[in-house]
Design a protein around this motif. Structure first.
Motif, mmCIF file in Angstrom:
data_model
loop_
_atom_site.group_PDB
_atom_site.id
_atom_site.type_symbol
_atom_site.label_atom_id
_atom_site.label_comp_id
_atom_site.label_asym_id
_atom_site.label_seq_id
_atom_site.Cartn_x
_atom_site.Cartn_y
_atom_site.Cartn_z
ATOM 1 N N ASN A 95 0.852 -1.191 0.000
ATOM 2 C CA ASN A 95 0.000 0.000 0.000
ATOM 3 C C ASN A 95 0.888 1.241 0.000
ATOM 4 N N PRO A 96 0.949 2.007 -1.104
ATOM 5 C CA PRO A 96 1.847 3.168 -1.172
ATOM 6 C C PRO A 96 1.430 4.323 -0.261
ATOM 7 N N PHE A 97 0.202 4.281 0.245
ATOM 8 C CA PHE A 97 -0.290 5.357 1.124
ATOM 9 C C PHE A 97 -0.160 4.996 2.605
ATOM 10 N N LEU A 98 0.330 3.778 2.879
ATOM 11 C CA LEU A 98 0.306 3.276 4.251
ATOM 12 C C LEU A 98 1.079 4.148 5.223
ATOM 13 N N ARG A 99 2.284 4.552 4.863
ATOM 14 C CA ARG A 99 3.144 5.287 5.788
ATOM 15 C C ARG A 99 3.154 6.792 5.527
ATOM 16 N N LEU A 100 2.258 7.230 4.672
ATOM 17 C CA LEU A 100 2.193 8.664 4.377
ATOM 18 C C LEU A 100 1.577 9.402 5.558
ATOM 19 N N VAL A 101 2.260 10.420 6.029
ATOM 20 C CA VAL A 101 1.770 11.202 7.163
ATOM 21 C C VAL A 101 0.723 12.189 6.655
ATOM 22 N N GLN A 102 -0.465 12.100 7.220
ATOM 23 C CA GLN A 102 -1.526 12.996 6.793
ATOM 24 C C GLN A 102 -1.330 14.389 7.373
ATOM 25 N N PRO A 103 -1.665 15.435 6.590
ATOM 26 C CA PRO A 103 -1.535 16.798 7.114
ATOM 27 C C PRO A 103 -2.459 17.012 8.297
ATOM 28 N N LYS A 104 -1.953 17.689 9.298
ATOM 29 C CA LYS A 104 -2.740 17.926 10.498
ATOM 30 C C LYS A 104 -3.831 18.946 10.206
ATOM 31 N N ALA A 105 -5.053 18.549 10.471
ATOM 32 C CA ALA A 105 -6.173 19.445 10.216
ATOM 33 C C ALA A 105 -6.223 20.524 11.289
ATOM 34 N N PRO A 106 -6.698 21.720 10.938
ATOM 35 C CA PRO A 106 -6.814 22.776 11.943
ATOM 36 C C PRO A 106 -7.801 22.394 13.031
ATOM 37 N N ALA A 107 -7.572 22.901 14.221
ATOM 38 C CA ALA A 107 -8.458 22.594 15.345
ATOM 39 C C ALA A 107 -9.886 23.014 15.002
ATOM 40 N N TYR A 108 -10.815 22.120 15.242
ATOM 41 C CA TYR A 108 -12.208 22.375 14.872
ATOM 42 C C TYR A 108 -13.069 22.428 16.120
ATOM 43 N N VAL A 109 -13.744 23.548 16.308
ATOM 44 C CA VAL A 109 -14.685 23.693 17.411
ATOM 45 C C VAL A 109 -16.072 23.859 16.806
ATOM 46 N N PRO A 110 -16.934 22.881 16.965
ATOM 47 C CA PRO A 110 -18.254 22.951 16.342
ATOM 48 C C PRO A 110 -19.098 24.085 16.912
ATOM 49 N N SER A 111 -19.865 24.723 16.043
ATOM 50 C CA SER A 111 -20.751 25.788 16.504
ATOM 51 C C SER A 111 -22.013 25.185 17.101
ATOM 52 N N PHE A 112 -22.637 25.922 18.008
ATOM 53 C CA PHE A 112 -23.837 25.420 18.662
ATOM 54 C C PHE A 112 -24.751 26.592 18.987
ATOM 55 N N LEU A 113 -25.957 26.299 19.423
ATOM 56 C CA LEU A 113 -26.943 27.328 19.747
ATOM 57 C C LEU A 113 -27.028 27.529 21.255
ATOM 58 N N TYR A 114 -27.291 28.765 21.637
ATOM 59 C CA TYR A 114 -27.563 29.051 23.039
ATOM 60 C C TYR A 114 -29.040 28.781 23.311
ATOM 61 N N GLU A 115 -29.370 28.585 24.571
ATOM 62 C CA GLU A 115 -30.741 28.225 24.923
ATOM 63 C C GLU A 115 -31.738 29.294 24.510
ATOM 64 N N GLN A 116 -31.333 30.574 24.560
ATOM 65 C CA GLN A 116 -32.235 31.648 24.154
ATOM 66 C C GLN A 116 -32.582 31.540 22.664
ATOM 67 N N GLU A 117 -31.593 31.154 21.855
ATOM 68 C CA GLU A 117 -31.828 30.984 20.414
ATOM 69 C C GLU A 117 -32.766 29.806 20.165
ATOM 70 N N LEU A 118 -32.581 28.740 20.924
ATOM 71 C CA LEU A 118 -33.432 27.567 20.771
ATOM 72 C C LEU A 118 -34.880 27.879 21.108
ATOM 73 N N GLU A 119 -35.096 28.662 22.173
ATOM 74 C CA GLU A 119 -36.452 28.996 22.592
ATOM 75 C C GLU A 119 -37.223 29.674 21.469
ATOM 76 N N LYS A 120 -36.568 30.565 20.740
ATOM 77 C CA LYS A 120 -37.228 31.254 19.628
ATOM 78 C C LYS A 120 -37.620 30.274 18.528
ATOM 79 N N LEU A 121 -36.764 29.277 18.293
ATOM 80 C CA LEU A 121 -37.081 28.259 17.285
ATOM 81 C C LEU A 121 -38.268 27.413 17.710
ATOM 82 N N PHE A 122 -38.301 27.050 18.997
ATOM 83 C CA PHE A 122 -39.389 26.206 19.486
ATOM 84 C C PHE A 122 -40.728 26.943 19.530
ATOM 85 N N GLU A 123 -40.683 28.267 19.484
ATOM 86 C CA GLU A 123 -41.909 29.051 19.504
ATOM 87 C C GLU A 123 -42.403 29.400 18.101
#
Length: 302
Positions: A95-123
């Motif tokens: 496998n020619p890709f076996l020992r290839l070092v993959q580039p390190k991906a940038p740190a990923y912080v997923p976005s999320f909603l605050y409870e106040q934003e959720l309340e508006k959606l639920f209404e």
């Protein structure tokens, strides 16, 4: 000797039958493999002749195209799997890709909603209308369980047990898990099942076991759920980009911020590896401030 295209088709079957990969995953794997085969063709190299030196030239070409590190990493992963399959089938010796070092991906912080934003959606939904009841049930489902949009679209009536508050979720690789849900989701489900769904089903005149239906009474699609979320954003007059995975991010973040065990959240999300869940261990600024004010000896202000 088989042509490369034949091995690509066999690799596709392997992904679908043995690995139970999703259509989304299969699409990107094959796209990456064909991209590499086109590169080999331009270099007059057969896929059996590819070695680490050829792979390094290919990697240079990827960076010349200014592809992101995440995209490059995915292509390497796809091709490593393809050549692992070829090695298993005795088509290539190594496998020619076996020992290839993959580039390190940038740190990923997923976005999320605050409870106040959720309340508006639920209404936002009209709970007297069938579509409003359905939309509310879908919103409660995505936020209340953290399931993926594909999992949500695939739920059947028999998967839901309102008496004990659990739903059977069919995840990636055909893996099944039971996820509990609370009183808000139960209430939304009961309202939709007893009223809205029956009225929607009358429009199609066809029986289906799928829980969520579109405006024509047919089983809803993943795209349909995304459109519903966009509509809820418009109705609630909140300024945000909302996609189903953002509700999954929100579910995990809120659970962990309230003290849930990391492995419990891993199981609820259906993650195979704990590392996939650990991206949610970030905390909101408000929670950091609360922790600081409540615990640091010199934080109290007069």
């Amino acid at each position: 000797m088989k042509r490369a295209e034949q091995y690509v088709q066999e690799f596709k079957s392997y992904l679908q039958v043995e690995k139970h990969a999703s259509p989304h995953t299969v699409y990107y794997y094959l796209n990456d493999v064909n991209f590499f085969l086109e590169f080999l063709l331009s270099e007059s190299i057969s896929f059996e002749q590819a070695d680490p030196a050829v792979v390094r030239v290919f990697l240079t070409k990827l960076y010349e195209k200014k592809l992101s590190r995440r995209t490059v990493s995915r292509k390497i992963s796809s091709l490593r799997s393809f050549y692992k399959f070829l090695e298993r089938e005795d088509v290539v010796a190594a496998n020619p890709f076996l020992r290839l070092v993959q580039p390190k991906a940038p740190a990923y912080v997923p976005s999320f909603l605050y409870e106040q934003e959720l309340e508006k959606l639920f209404e936002a939904s009209d709970l007297e209308a069938p579509l409003g009841q359905r939309d509310q049930a879908i919103l409660e489902c995505l936020y209340g369980t953290g399931m993926r949009v594909s999992e949500c679209a695939g739920i059947t009536i028999d998967d839901v047990d309102l008496s004990i508050g659990t739903v059977l979720v069919r995840g990636k690789g055909r893996k099944e898990r039971y996820v509990p849900f609370g009183s808000f989701m139960e209430k939304a489900f009961r309202r939709y099942l007893q009223d809205g769904r029956e009225r929607l089903l009358e429009k199609s005149k066809e029986e289906t076991g799928k829980l969520f239906l579109n405006s024509r009474g047919k089983p809803i699609t993943e795209r349909g759920i995304r459109l519903i979320l966009n509509k809820l954003v418009e109705q609630s007059a909140v300024h945000m980009h909302l996609h189903p995975h953002k509700l999954r991010h929100t579910f995990a973040t809120h659970m962990l911020n309230e003290g849930a065990d990391l492995r419990a959240v891993q199981e609820l999300l259906g993650h195979e590896h704990l590392s996939s869940t650990q991206i949610y261990t970030h905390v909101t600024k408000d929670r950091l401030r609360t922790i600081y004010m409540n615990t640091h000896p010199r934080a109290n202000r007069e």
